[in-house]
Design a protein around this motif. Structure first.
Motif, PDB file in Angstrom:
ATOM      1  N   LEU A  59     -12.276  14.058  55.804  1.00  0.00           N
ATOM      2  CA  LEU A  59     -13.226  15.329  56.195  1.00  0.00           C
ATOM      3  C   LEU A  59     -12.714  16.204  56.720  1.00  0.00           C
ATOM      4  O   LEU A  59     -11.842  15.899  57.871  1.00  0.00           O
ATOM      5  CB  LEU A  59     -14.703  15.033  56.625  1.00  0.00           C
ATOM      6  N   VAL A  63     -16.101  20.195  58.689  1.00  0.00           N
ATOM      7  CA  VAL A  63     -17.100  19.542  57.802  1.00  0.00           C
ATOM      8  C   VAL A  63     -17.707  18.464  58.834  1.00  0.00           C
ATOM      9  O   VAL A  63     -18.878  18.095  58.715  1.00  0.00           O
ATOM     10  CB  VAL A  63     -16.565  19.170  56.783  1.00  0.00           C
ATOM     11  N   LYS A  64     -16.897  17.499  59.391  1.00  0.00           N
ATOM     12  CA  LYS A  64     -17.116  16.195  60.085  1.00  0.00           C
ATOM     13  C   LYS A  64     -18.167  16.825  61.133  1.00  0.00           C
ATOM     14  O   LYS A  64     -19.103  15.918  61.515  1.00  0.00           O
ATOM     15  CB  LYS A  64     -15.937  15.472  60.558  1.00  0.00           C
ATOM     16  N   VAL A 116     -22.464  11.203  53.801  1.00  0.00           N
ATOM     17  CA  VAL A 116     -21.511  11.454  53.014  1.00  0.00           C
ATOM     18  C   VAL A 116     -21.226  10.352  51.982  1.00  0.00           C
ATOM     19  O   VAL A 116     -20.790   9.168  52.453  1.00  0.00           O
ATOM     20  CB  VAL A 116     -20.191  11.813  53.525  1.00  0.00           C
ATOM     21  N   ASN A 119     -16.101  12.426  49.080  1.00  0.00           N
ATOM     22  CA  ASN A 119     -15.356  13.357  49.483  1.00  0.00           C
ATOM     23  C   ASN A 119     -14.275  13.896  48.638  1.00  0.00           C
ATOM     24  O   ASN A 119     -13.489  12.976  48.203  1.00  0.00           O
ATOM     25  CB  ASN A 119     -14.961  13.234  50.979  1.00  0.00           C
ATOM     26  N   PRO A 121     -11.219  16.350  48.951  1.00  0.00           N
ATOM     27  CA  PRO A 121     -10.389  17.133  49.869  1.00  0.00           C
ATOM     28  C   PRO A 121      -9.781  18.102  48.958  1.00  0.00           C
ATOM     29  O   PRO A 121      -9.387  17.836  47.572  1.00  0.00           O
ATOM     30  CB  PRO A 121      -9.572  16.359  50.623  1.00  0.00           C
ATOM     31  N   ASN A 126     -13.742  21.208  51.801  1.00  0.00           N
ATOM     32  CA  ASN A 126     -13.943  19.734  51.127  1.00  0.00           C
ATOM     33  C   ASN A 126     -15.085  20.116  50.077  1.00  0.00           C
ATOM     34  O   ASN A 126     -16.037  20.996  50.367  1.00  0.00           O
ATOM     35  CB  ASN A 126     -14.687  18.784  52.187  1.00  0.00           C
ATOM     36  N   VAL A 128     -18.235  17.657  49.013  1.00  0.00           N
ATOM     37  CA  VAL A 128     -18.909  16.194  49.168  1.00  0.00           C
ATOM     38  C   VAL A 128     -19.949  15.954  48.431  1.00  0.00           C
ATOM     39  O   VAL A 128     -20.741  17.175  48.373  1.00  0.00           O
ATOM     40  CB  VAL A 128     -18.954  16.106  50.754  1.00  0.00           C
TER      41      VAL A 128
END
Length: 161
Positions: A59, A63-64, A116, A119, A121, A126, A128
């Motif tokens: 991620l 986003v994380k 999640v 994912n 990328p 991203n 997801v």
């Protein structure tokens, strides 16, 4: 917690349909779900699978931050993942700017569990696949397409999977 207080009508219909196992919907597993009206725990009921672990590892940091902050119920940290002029398109409903995003997160996101599942990328962000379980419900699957600018979320497009 009353689902009507945390979900827009379109999400409520899908969440209720998924929870009841209606045709055309996929019922989410009940393992670890909080009882109806109860609060969900801060820790996941089941540890992430290897596939989930791989998805989390790739991620974008913004986003994380969003995912981690949702799961830790940290309103300020969720909002700070976005640009001040950020936009969320929640199943077609446009939420623009930090104040509107803060209200949306506070009313509809905080208190839920976001896992999640996959994912993808891509340049600038991203895409997801997530399982979102608002307020201890069984939840539903959705695609979150994040566009990143200068290390923060510029746009998030949320659609049902």
């Amino acid at each position: 917690m009353n689902l009507r207080s945390i979900l827009p009508a379109s999400l409520l219909v899908l969440a209720l349909a998924a929870a009841s196992g209606c045709a055309g919907t996929e019922k989410a597993p009940d393992a670890g779900a909080a009882p109806a009206g109860g609060a969900s725990s801060a820790a996941p009921a089941n540890p992430p699978s290897a596939k989930q672990g791989d998805a989390l590892a790739t991620l974008d940091p913004a986003v994380k931050q969003y995912v981690d902050a949702v799961n830790s119920k940290d309103l300020d940290k969720v909002v700070s993942a976005f640009h001040a002029d950020g936009v969320v398109s929640d199943v077609g409903r446009e939420i623009k700017g930090a104040d509107a995003i803060r209200a949306w997160v506070d009313n509809e996101v905080i208190g839920g569990r976001l896992d999640v599942l996959e994912n993808t990328p891509r340049e600038g962000g991203n895409r997801v696949l997530v399982q979102f379980a608002p307020g201890g419900s069984g939840g539903f699957r959705a695609y979150y397409d994040f566009q990143i600018r200068d290390g923060r979320i510029a746009r998030a497009d949320l659609t049902y999977a």
